[in-house]
Every structure is written in structure tokens, then in C-alpha cells.
Motif scaffolding. Structure first.
Motif, short mmCIF file in Angstrom:
data_model
loop_
_atom_site.label_atom_id
_atom_site.label_comp_id
_atom_site.label_asym_id
_atom_site.label_seq_id
_atom_site.Cartn_x
_atom_site.Cartn_y
_atom_site.Cartn_z
N TYR A 223 0.61 -1.97 10.68
CA TYR A 223 -0.01 -2.90 9.72
C TYR A 223 -1.49 -2.58 9.56
CZ TYR A 223 -1.47 -7.19 7.38
OH TYR A 223 -1.98 -8.09 6.48
N LEU A 224 -1.85 -2.23 8.33
CA LEU A 224 -3.26 -2.10 7.93
C LEU A 224 -3.39 -2.92 6.66
CD1 LEU A 224 -3.77 1.75 8.42
CD2 LEU A 224 -4.67 -0.08 9.88
N GLU A 225 -4.20 -3.95 6.69
CA GLU A 225 -4.25 -4.90 5.59
C GLU A 225 -4.49 -4.22 4.24
OE1 GLU A 225 -6.30 -9.21 4.46
OE2 GLU A 225 -6.94 -8.11 6.24
N ASP A 226 -3.60 -4.52 3.29
CA ASP A 226 -3.64 -4.00 1.92
C ASP A 226 -3.43 -2.49 1.85
OD1 ASP A 226 -4.12 -6.57 1.04
OD2 ASP A 226 -6.28 -6.29 0.88
N GLU A 227 -3.07 -1.85 2.98
CA GLU A 227 -2.90 -0.41 2.99
C GLU A 227 -1.52 0.03 3.48
OE1 GLU A 227 -6.10 2.03 4.64
OE2 GLU A 227 -7.28 0.19 4.83
N PHE A 228 -0.96 -0.72 4.42
CA PHE A 228 0.31 -0.29 5.02
C PHE A 228 0.97 -1.47 5.71
CE2 PHE A 228 3.11 1.34 8.27
CZ PHE A 228 3.69 2.47 7.68
N VAL A 229 2.30 -1.61 5.51
CA VAL A 229 3.08 -2.64 6.20
C VAL A 229 4.42 -2.04 6.61
CG1 VAL A 229 4.14 -4.94 6.06
CG2 VAL A 229 2.04 -4.45 4.78
N GLY B 111 0.82 -1.21 0.00
CA GLY B 111 0.00 0.00 0.00
C GLY B 111 0.84 1.25 0.00
N ALA B 112 0.57 2.14 0.92
CA ALA B 112 1.26 3.42 0.99
C ALA B 112 2.75 3.27 1.30
CB ALA B 112 0.60 4.32 2.03
N ALA B 113 3.15 2.14 1.88
CA ALA B 113 4.55 1.92 2.25
C ALA B 113 5.36 1.30 1.11
CB ALA B 113 4.64 1.04 3.49
N ASP B 114 4.75 1.13 -0.06
CA ASP B 114 5.37 0.41 -1.16
C ASP B 114 6.73 1.00 -1.55
OD1 ASP B 114 4.66 -1.73 -3.34
OD2 ASP B 114 5.49 -0.03 -4.45
N ASN B 115 6.78 2.32 -1.75
CA ASN B 115 8.01 2.94 -2.25
C ASN B 115 9.16 2.85 -1.26
OD1 ASN B 115 9.17 4.83 -4.48
ND2 ASN B 115 9.72 5.83 -2.55
N GLN B 116 8.88 3.15 0.01
CA GLN B 116 9.96 3.20 1.00
C GLN B 116 10.56 1.84 1.29
OE1 GLN B 116 7.16 5.20 3.43
NE2 GLN B 116 7.19 3.70 5.09
N ILE B 117 9.79 0.77 1.02
CA ILE B 117 10.31 -0.59 1.21
C ILE B 117 11.01 -1.08 -0.06
CG2 ILE B 117 9.66 -3.00 1.58
CD1 ILE B 117 7.53 -2.04 3.52
N LYS B 118 10.37 -0.88 -1.20
CA LYS B 118 10.93 -1.42 -2.44
C LYS B 118 12.16 -0.64 -2.90
CE LYS B 118 6.78 -3.75 -4.09
NZ LYS B 118 5.75 -3.86 -5.16
N MET B 119 12.27 0.63 -2.52
CA MET B 119 13.48 1.40 -2.82
C MET B 119 14.72 0.68 -2.30
SD MET B 119 14.56 5.12 -1.28
CE MET B 119 13.32 6.06 -2.16
N LEU C 143 3.54 7.05 7.16
CA LEU C 143 3.52 6.72 8.59
C LEU C 143 2.08 6.56 9.04
CD1 LEU C 143 5.87 9.65 9.70
CD2 LEU C 143 6.62 7.30 9.26
N ILE C 144 1.93 6.14 10.29
CA ILE C 144 0.61 6.08 10.90
C ILE C 144 0.45 7.27 11.84
CG2 ILE C 144 -0.97 4.76 12.35
CD1 ILE C 144 -0.42 3.50 9.61
N ALA D 235 -3.71 0.21 13.71
CA ALA D 235 -2.48 -0.13 12.99
C ALA D 235 -1.51 -0.96 13.82
CB ALA D 235 -1.79 1.15 12.52
N PHE D 236 -1.68 -0.96 15.14
CA PHE D 236 -0.81 -1.76 16.02
C PHE D 236 -1.55 -2.95 16.62
CE2 PHE D 236 0.89 2.61 16.18
CZ PHE D 236 2.15 2.37 15.62
N LYS D 237 -2.75 -3.19 16.15
CA LYS D 237 -3.56 -4.29 16.68
C LYS D 237 -2.86 -5.64 16.43
CE LYS D 237 -8.13 -6.47 16.30
NZ LYS D 237 -9.46 -6.41 15.61
N ARG D 238 -2.26 -5.77 15.25
CA ARG D 238 -1.61 -7.03 14.90
C ARG D 238 -0.49 -7.36 15.87
NH1 ARG D 238 2.63 -8.74 11.39
NH2 ARG D 238 2.11 -10.66 10.20
#
Length: 555
Positions: free
Chosen positions: A232-238, A151-159, A385-386, A192-195
Motif C-alpha cells: 500500500y502506497l497512498e494513491d500509488e499502489f494497493v 495507481g499502478a495496480a489499477d489494471n491487474q485489479i480491475k481486469m 509490484l513493490i 509499502a508494508f507500513k500500513r
């Protein structure tokens, strides 16, 4: 009455100003033998297991400050005890200069006193007028700029090719990360911190700022930092290490900037070590303070002058992987990294934007003694971020405060691979695994062969780093792992523990790569290094075309 009130006000103000911060360094630890013979009285089993895995011996540095010494100073009416460090065998106190100096005559167990105001020390660095730093405190957090759907974290991780680590099953499982920061409000309630809450991934924490167990409080900076790693938000942020476990420590008092925070950080790092933490993230840095007399200069950024950086080096020697934000001073008159990012063993992280271009605010290196800092870069300009209030994804904040935890999570994932490697092979333990890991990350960066003052080695590639690290592990020669030196840290001499002493060659290097010593045809296993200054050195031992590298800490 007005005159009386004015007099009282001036008196109280003068008394407050006259109070000085200082560290009292103690001569010894009388009960060290008892503690070293009963290590579980000072370290957890997990901490001991980590030491065994990394082939790091216990020594006097691990032993707590003597309780009798501490209590005598605690009960002293002329000073106030604020904090302590077993690693440095020091107690942080506050009081009048005369009263603090009188302690030396009153207590025979005190080795020396070091004032935060360097001009009060009998020996210390002499700063020229142009090097003096004026007070410039502001709330430094107000302008801090498996198959997952990121999700929104895609760029900062894949970079960083962090997705490759996750695809290999390296998601931080079995790794414990300590976050040392300014506060963690709403981590106990946000979706976002429930997991990590439901999976019992928050192991605990402590509020060193207020001396209590409530760490879900104070400044929201730590909440945002944690979200980069564990949100962690499913399909939105990791986050970058969604399966790691965490300890949350508050050492920063955001509403002020005082030298005490350096000591509180060391306390927190000591607690992390004792609990068996693997990786520590610190999105904090120290340069100037509310009391200008305590402020550091660029000359102090040598990795061995500030109290916090000295503590960081000891923490690394205990086996902690320390990751620190480089700082957000790139556009300011200070410009350079702060402490403890200047420490040689700390992985210091600068910031780039979403396109991989350097963020102008990212602090510059090198250190004052010429070392490359920061080493690596991650997305710190407008990362995802969250939000600590709404729980929603935000990109409105920027700072190396966030490139550091993004990197920390991936460092933990890479370190998880080390655990797998040792479990699935004939290897038992390997000294310097942390150094192998750090070098694999640095060498994977896009500017490794052409580092620059603000870029360091550049943006790492964790796919390349993983392959390099695995190759390093496979080349470790178990038959040469038995070579050790003791004591380490060393004061004057150390002994090389090796059965066959024939044809052994030694080389000793500074952190800048300067060869300081070379020995062949040794007639004694004892080597004198009393001529060395305090600091970190690299000892290379050669025998039968094999090489063993050992980090040496001179104290």
C-alpha cells in the motif's frame, strides 16, 4: 599426500551421492484419543471455529505424529531426520538405502518406506526412458517474469473486477492469509508494508528452511508476492486484500532444488491450518530437482502422486482455500503445470498480460489424468509490484508467481463475504462453502464454457462471482445440513449420519465427473468404498428433492 586427498575427496563425494531421501510412513497415532478429546492441544481456537463454520469434523489426521516414534527415529544414528508431516503421518529422512530399508525390521511402528527415487521402491510407477526428466535446476526466481486509488495496480485489479469487491466493503478484513514462499526481506522496513505493520496485520511466521523465527530473510520472491496482496502506497499502489492479516512462512530453499522442500511446504501448510488460516498462497511449484532421480514426470502430475500434492489435498479437506501458481514452463520442454498446482482441490492460476492475452510462459494443463488446469488466469506478465530493495513500484518482473497472489487476495475478499452471510442470517454452518466459492469463481471466467489447455476457464469476473456465490448461499437448505458422513477421510467404510433414512439416494462421482456408484433403497447407513483407489471423490446425497454434496477423501 595428493593421492590421499584425492581418495578422501572421492570417498566424501560418494557418501554424499549415496545419501537418499525417503519418507517413513508410520502405522498409527497411539495418543489420538487424548488429542481428539483435547483439541486445543493441536489446533488454535480460531482453527476450531473455522472447522465448526465449515462443518468439518476433527479426526486422526489432525493428530500430531507420535513423539515417541519421532524421537526414536531422531536418535537413530544411521539416518538423519529432516522434516515430518502429521497429515500424512510421515517423517522425511535421509540416509543410505540399506540403512533406510533396515528401519522396517528395526521398528515395528513403521508401516512402509517411500523413496524419493522411485526406482528404489518395491512398487511404484514405471517410467519409460522418454519420460525420464534430466536435472534442469536453475534459480527459478531469477526469471520470474472501500474507495481506493489503485495507481499502478489499477489494471491487474480491475481486469478481475476486484474493485467491485472492494466497493462492497470486501477488502479481506477478518481473513487470514498464509504466504508460503522463499523469503520476505525488508517487509519489516519498507514503506509499502507500513500500513499492515502498524495495523498489526502481520501475525507472525516461521522459517522452515533454517528452522528459526527469522522470516524477514532469504530470497526476495516472497516480498514481491506479498506486495501483490498487501502492499500500500497512498494513491500509488494497493494490493488486492489490503485489510487481511498474514502469516509468512519460508519453505523454499532458493539456492537449491531438493525434494525436502515439498515436505517443508506440507509442514508450513499444517502450521497454517493449526493457526486458523483461511487462504494460503503458494507461488512455488515442483517438477525437477538437482538430483535427477527425484524428479517428477508428467505422469506424476495427477494430484495424488507427489508428496506435496497429497498434503495439499488433505489441507483442502481441513477447510483451507489453497491458491497456487500454475508455473512458468509454457515455453520449456516440460510445458505443464507442477505440483501442487496439479492437486484437484487447489485453485491453480495461470498468467495473462495487461490486455488479457495469455502469457507464453504460463504453464499448460491438463493434469495427467485429464483434469482442467490451470482453472483461472490473472495478470502475471509485467504486473505492478513493490521492489524489495527500493520500495518503489516496478513492472519488470513476470510470472504466475504474481498472478497467483493477485488472485489470492480477491479469493480472500470473496471468502470474507461468506463470514458476513453467516453472521447476518439464520444460517449456522454450511459444509462445502469453499466448493461453492470456487465454483462461483470458475463459472464467472470468460472461457468457462470452452476451456483450453493453457487458458483453463480463463479470466474470472469477481462481480459475477460475488453475485453467484451469494445466490448459492441463499439456496442452502439448513434442514439438510445435518447430513454428515464419518470417518472422512475413509479407508474402507463410512457411515451416513441422518435421522430419517427413508427414500435416501446416493451417487458417487470421480473428480472427472464419472459416476462410480449409485444406491437407492438403502438398508444400511454403512457404505463400503474399499474398492476405490486413493483420491478425492464427490458424494451426492438426495432426499425429498434436496441435495447434499460432500467431498470424500479415500486414503
Amino acid at each position: 599426500m595428493k593421492n590421499l586427498l584425492l581418495f578422501l575427496f572421492l570417498t566424501i563425494t560418494f557418501q554424499a551421492i549415496s545419501q537418499e531421501d525417503a519418507w517413513v510412513f508410520l502405522k498409527d497415532k497411539p495418543n489420538k484419543t487424548t488429542f481428539l478429546e483435547n483439541p486445543l492441544t493441536m489446533l488454535s481456537q480460531r482453527a476450531l471455529d473455522r472447522r465448526t463454520r465449515l462443518n468439518i469434523s476433527l479426526d486422526e489426521i489432525d493428530v500430531p505424529i507420535d513423539s515417541d516414534y519421532y524421537n526414536q527415529l531422531k536418535n537413530e544414528t544411521t539416518i538423519t531426520v529432516l522434516a515430518k508431516s502429521k497429515w500424512l503421518n510421515a517423517i522425511h529422512i535421509q540416509g543410505d538405502v540399506e540403512d533406510i530399508n533396515n528401519l522396517l525390521a528395526s521398528y515395528s511402528f513403521i508401516d512402509h518406506v517411500e523413496f524419493a527415487n522411485k526406482s528404489l521402491n518395491a512398487s511404484g510407477k514405471t517410467e519409460t526412458k522418454s519420460e525420464q526428466i534430466t536435472p534442469n535446476h536453475y534459480n527459478k526466481f531469477n526469471d520470474v517474469q472501500t474507495d481506493f486509488v489503485y495507481g499502478a495496480a489499477d489494471n491487474q485489479i480491475k481486469m478481475l473486477k476486484g474493485d467491485y469487491l472492494h466497493e462492497q466493503g470486501l477488502t479481506g478484513e477478518n481473513q487470514i492469509i498464509a504466504i508460503i514462499d522463499a523469503g520476505f526481506p525488508n517487509v519489516n522496513t519498507l514503506e509499502a508494508f507500513k500500513r499492515i505493520r502498524e495495523n498489526n496485520q502481520i501475525l507472525g511466521g516461521y522459517n522452515f528452511a533454517d528452522r528459526n523465527e527469522n522470516f524477514y530473510t532469504r530470497n526476495s520472491h516472497g516480498t514481491h508476492v506479498l506486495s501483490s496482496i498487501a502492499g500500500y502506497l497512498e494513491d500509488e499502489f494497493v494490493g488486492t486484500a489490503p485489510d487481511a492479516k498474514f502469516y509468512l512462512f519460508i519453505s523454499e530453499i532458493a539456492e537449491t532444488e531438493t525434494i525436502l522442500e515439498e515436505t517443508l511446504w506440507v509442514e508450513a501448510a499444517e502450521r497454517a491450518d493449526s493457526l486458523g488460516v483461511d487462504v494460503v498462497n503458494t507461488s512455488l511449484g515442483y517438477t525437477t530437482f538437482d538430483n535427477a532421480n527425484h524428479s517428477h514426470t508428467y505422469n506424476d502430475m495427477d494430484g495424488k502422486t507427489t508428496f506435496i500434492s497429497r498434503g495439499a489435498e488433505i489441507g483442502a479437506s481441513r477447510g483451507l482455500l489453497l491458491v497456487n501458481s500454475a508455473g512458468n514452463s509454457g515455453n520449456s520442454s516440460w510445458k505443464y503445470i507442477g505440483a501442487p498446482a496439479d492437486a484437484s482441490s487447489v485453485i491453480s492460476v495461470g498468467a495473462v498480460n495487461a490486455s488479457g492475452e495469455i502469457a507464453s510462459f504460463s504453464s499448460f494443463g491438463p493434469t495427467s489424468d485429464g483434469r482442467i488446469k490451470p482453472e483461472i488466469l490473472g495478470q502475471g506478465q509485467n504486473p505492478s509490484l513493490i521492489n524489495y530493495l527500493t520500495g518503489e513500484i516496478t513492472t519488470s518482473s513476470s510470472g504466475t508467481s504474481f498472478s497467483s497472489p493477485i488472485m489470492t487476495g480477491l479469493i480472500a475478499c470473496l471468502n470474507q463475504n461468506e463470514s458476513f452471510a453467516l453472521k447476518t442470517s439464520a444460517k449456522t454452518s454450511a459444509e462445502n462453502l469453499n466448493e461453492y466459492l470456487k465454483q462461483a469463481v470458475y463459472k464467472s471466467a470468460d472461457k468457462f464454457n470452452n476451456p483450453a489447455d493453457q487458458y483453463g476457464y480463463g479470466i474470472p469476473n469477481f462481480e459475477t462471482a460475488l453475485n453467484s456465490y451469494q445466490a448459492s448461499l441463499s439456496l442452502i437448505d439448513e434442514s439438510f445440513l445435518d447430513v454428515k458422513i464419518y470417518p472422512n477421510p475413509v479407508e474402507s467404510t463410512f457411515t451416513i449420519a441422518i435421522d430419517d433414512f427413508n427414500d435416501v439416494k446416493l451417487e458417487l462421482f470421480s473428480v472427472l465427473g464419472e459416476k462410480l456408484l449409485e444406491k437407492e433403497g438403502l438398508t444400511s447407513k454403512i457404505l463400503d468404498v474399499s474398492f476405490l483407489e486413493k483420491g478425492i471423490y464427490l458424494l451426492k446425497i438426495y432426499k425429498d428433492n434436496k441435495e447434499k454434496n460432500i467431498k470424500l477423501l479415500k486414503i
